[in-house]
Motif scaffolding. Structure first.
Motif, PDB file in Angstrom:
ATOM      1  N   ASN A  44      76.572 -66.207  -2.783  1.00 19.50           N
ATOM      2  CA  ASN A  44      78.009 -66.323  -3.055  1.00 19.50           C
ATOM      3  C   ASN A  44      78.748 -65.031  -2.745  1.00 19.50           C
ATOM      4  OD1 ASN A  44      77.726 -68.967  -3.874  1.00 19.50           O
ATOM      5  ND2 ASN A  44      77.550 -68.464  -6.035  1.00 19.50           N
ATOM      6  N   ASP A  45      78.125 -63.886  -2.984  1.00 22.36           N
ATOM      7  CA  ASP A  45      78.762 -62.612  -2.638  1.00 22.36           C
ATOM      8  C   ASP A  45      78.938 -62.501  -1.134  1.00 22.36           C
ATOM      9  OD1 ASP A  45      78.921 -61.891  -5.279  1.00 22.36           O
ATOM     10  OD2 ASP A  45      77.148 -60.587  -5.235  1.00 22.36           O
ATOM     11  N   GLY A  46      77.947 -62.969  -0.376  1.00 16.84           N
ATOM     12  CA  GLY A  46      78.043 -62.942   1.083  1.00 16.84           C
ATOM     13  C   GLY A  46      79.145 -63.844   1.589  1.00 16.84           C
ATOM     14  N   ILE A  47      79.311 -64.997   0.967  1.00 18.69           N
ATOM     15  CA  ILE A  47      80.372 -65.918   1.366  1.00 18.69           C
ATOM     16  C   ILE A  47      81.734 -65.332   1.019  1.00 18.69           C
ATOM     17  CG2 ILE A  47      81.395 -68.178   0.866  1.00 18.69           C
ATOM     18  CD1 ILE A  47      78.533 -69.228   0.555  1.00 18.69           C
ATOM     19  N   ALA A  48      81.845 -64.725  -0.152  1.00 15.02           N
ATOM     20  CA  ALA A  48      83.125 -64.173  -0.589  1.00 15.02           C
ATOM     21  C   ALA A  48      83.568 -63.018   0.305  1.00 15.02           C
ATOM     22  CB  ALA A  48      83.033 -63.710  -2.033  1.00 15.02           C
ATOM     23  N   LYS A  49      82.633 -62.279   0.864  1.00 17.86           N
ATOM     24  CA  LYS A  49      82.995 -61.159   1.726  1.00 17.86           C
ATOM     25  C   LYS A  49      83.578 -61.625   3.055  1.00 17.86           C
ATOM     26  CE  LYS A  49      79.673 -57.921  -0.190  1.00 17.86           C
ATOM     27  NZ  LYS A  49      78.441 -57.170   0.048  1.00 17.86           N
ATOM     28  N   ARG A  50      83.276 -62.864   3.462  1.00 17.27           N
ATOM     29  CA  ARG A  50      83.773 -63.360   4.742  1.00 17.27           C
ATOM     30  C   ARG A  50      85.232 -63.786   4.682  1.00 17.27           C
ATOM     31  NH1 ARG A  50      79.597 -67.775   6.483  1.00 17.27           N
ATOM     32  NH2 ARG A  50      78.724 -67.574   4.422  1.00 17.27           N
ATOM     33  N   PHE A  51      85.748 -64.013   3.489  1.00 12.61           N
ATOM     34  CA  PHE A  51      87.126 -64.480   3.345  1.00 12.61           C
ATOM     35  C   PHE A  51      88.014 -63.369   2.810  1.00 12.61           C
ATOM     36  CE2 PHE A  51      84.563 -68.314   2.971  1.00 12.61           C
ATOM     37  CZ  PHE A  51      85.174 -69.108   3.915  1.00 12.61           C
ATOM     38  N   GLU A  52      89.232 -63.368   3.296  1.00  9.42           N
ATOM     39  CA  GLU A  52      90.211 -62.391   2.843  1.00  9.42           C
ATOM     40  C   GLU A  52      91.185 -63.091   1.906  1.00  9.42           C
ATOM     41  OE1 GLU A  52      93.881 -59.764   4.671  1.00  9.42           O
ATOM     42  OE2 GLU A  52      92.486 -60.772   6.002  1.00  9.42           O
ATOM     43  N   THR A  53      91.477 -62.477   0.818  1.00  6.39           N
ATOM     44  CA  THR A  53      92.443 -63.039  -0.112  1.00  6.39           C
ATOM     45  C   THR A  53      93.657 -62.122  -0.176  1.00  6.39           C
ATOM     46  OG1 THR A  53      91.406 -61.923  -1.982  1.00  6.39           O
ATOM     47  CG2 THR A  53      90.696 -64.170  -1.516  1.00  6.39           C
ATOM     48  N   GLN A  54      94.821 -62.739  -0.318  1.00  3.49           N
ATOM     49  CA  GLN A  54      96.052 -61.974  -0.410  1.00  3.49           C
ATOM     50  C   GLN A  54      96.847 -62.456  -1.615  1.00  3.49           C
ATOM     51  OE1 GLN A  54      98.053 -62.424   3.315  1.00  3.49           O
ATOM     52  NE2 GLN A  54      96.584 -61.170   4.405  1.00  3.49           N
ATOM     53  N   ARG A  55      97.653 -61.585  -2.152  1.00  2.38           N
ATOM     54  CA  ARG A  55      98.438 -61.905  -3.336  1.00  2.38           C
ATOM     55  C   ARG A  55      99.871 -62.210  -2.913  1.00  2.38           C
ATOM     56  NH1 ARG A  55      98.745 -57.193  -5.828  1.00  2.38           N
ATOM     57  NH2 ARG A  55     100.982 -57.008  -5.698  1.00  2.38           N
ATOM     58  N   LEU A  56     100.386 -63.347  -3.356  1.00  2.00           N
ATOM     59  CA  LEU A  56     101.771 -63.717  -3.076  1.00  2.00           C
ATOM     60  C   LEU A  56     102.646 -63.237  -4.223  1.00  2.00           C
ATOM     61  CD1 LEU A  56     101.323 -67.367  -1.806  1.00  2.00           C
ATOM     62  CD2 LEU A  56     101.683 -65.327  -0.446  1.00  2.00           C
ATOM     63  N   GLU A  57     103.860 -62.848  -3.892  1.00  2.00           N
ATOM     64  CA  GLU A  57     104.808 -62.390  -4.905  1.00  2.00           C
ATOM     65  C   GLU A  57     106.045 -63.277  -4.858  1.00  2.00           C
ATOM     66  OE1 GLU A  57     105.593 -58.330  -3.986  1.00  2.00           O
ATOM     67  OE2 GLU A  57     103.597 -57.667  -4.595  1.00  2.00           O
ATOM     68  N   TYR A  58     106.571 -63.595  -6.010  1.00  2.74           N
ATOM     69  CA  TYR A  58     107.759 -64.446  -6.105  1.00  2.74           C
ATOM     70  C   TYR A  58     109.006 -63.573  -6.151  1.00  2.74           C
ATOM     71  CZ  TYR A  58     110.903 -68.097  -7.684  1.00  2.74           C
ATOM     72  OH  TYR A  58     111.940 -68.981  -7.782  1.00  2.74           O
ATOM     73  N   ASP A  59     109.914 -63.823  -5.225  1.00  4.42           N
ATOM     74  CA  ASP A  59     111.180 -63.103  -5.177  1.00  4.42           C
ATOM     75  C   ASP A  59     112.212 -63.935  -5.934  1.00  4.42           C
ATOM     76  OD1 ASP A  59     113.219 -61.402  -4.633  1.00  4.42           O
ATOM     77  OD2 ASP A  59     113.391 -61.921  -2.505  1.00  4.42           O
ATOM     78  N   ALA A  60     112.591 -63.480  -7.125  1.00  2.00           N
ATOM     79  CA  ALA A  60     113.498 -64.242  -7.984  1.00  2.00           C
ATOM     80  C   ALA A  60     114.908 -64.304  -7.401  1.00  2.00           C
ATOM     81  CB  ALA A  60     113.533 -63.622  -9.377  1.00  2.00           C
ATOM     82  N   ALA A  61     115.298 -63.312  -6.609  1.00  2.00           N
ATOM     83  CA  ALA A  61     116.651 -63.284  -6.057  1.00  2.00           C
ATOM     84  C   ALA A  61     116.849 -64.406  -5.035  1.00  2.00           C
ATOM     85  CB  ALA A  61     116.923 -61.935  -5.412  1.00  2.00           C
TER      86      ALA A  61
END
Length: 104
Positions: A44-61
């Motif tokens: 599972n660690d090997g699989i997780a290293k192959r994918f990139e995760t990004q964080r989305l931010e909510y713009d309230a304006a």
């Protein structure tokens, strides 16, 4: 005399641990389970290293989600022949039966 009691205590402890067949089987099964869990964790660690995760931010304006990281979108055009494009002509394709083209 103390040596005799210590020796008898060690023998009794050994018989208690190794003489109890259920305890010995449970010990071996738990070791096998731990080994399998470790192998799964490494996979599972090997699989997780192959994918990139990004964080989305909510713009309230603006009320939209934004990705603060740079990213690229892949557009698959398939087998596209650039030489057969109509130069200067623009046609609009619609789904209406009256305006649909004759090509199939």
């Amino acid at each position: 005399m103390k040596l005799k009691y210590i020796l008898l205590y060690i023998i009794g402890l050994g018989l208690l641990v190794f003489g109890n067949r259920n305890f010995w089987d449970e010990l071996q099964e738990s070791r096998k389970k731990e080994k399998l869990e470790d192998e799964k964790k490494h996979v599972n660690d090997g699989i997780a290293k192959r994918f990139e995760t990004q964080r989305l931010e909510y713009d309230a304006a603006t009320g939209k989600w934004k990705n603060p990281n740079y990213y690229f979108k892949v557009i698959n055009l398939g087998n596209f022949n650039f030489k057969t494009l109509n130069k200067g002509k623009t046609t609009v394709e619609t789904n209406d039966d009256e305006n649909a083209s004759d090509s199939q």
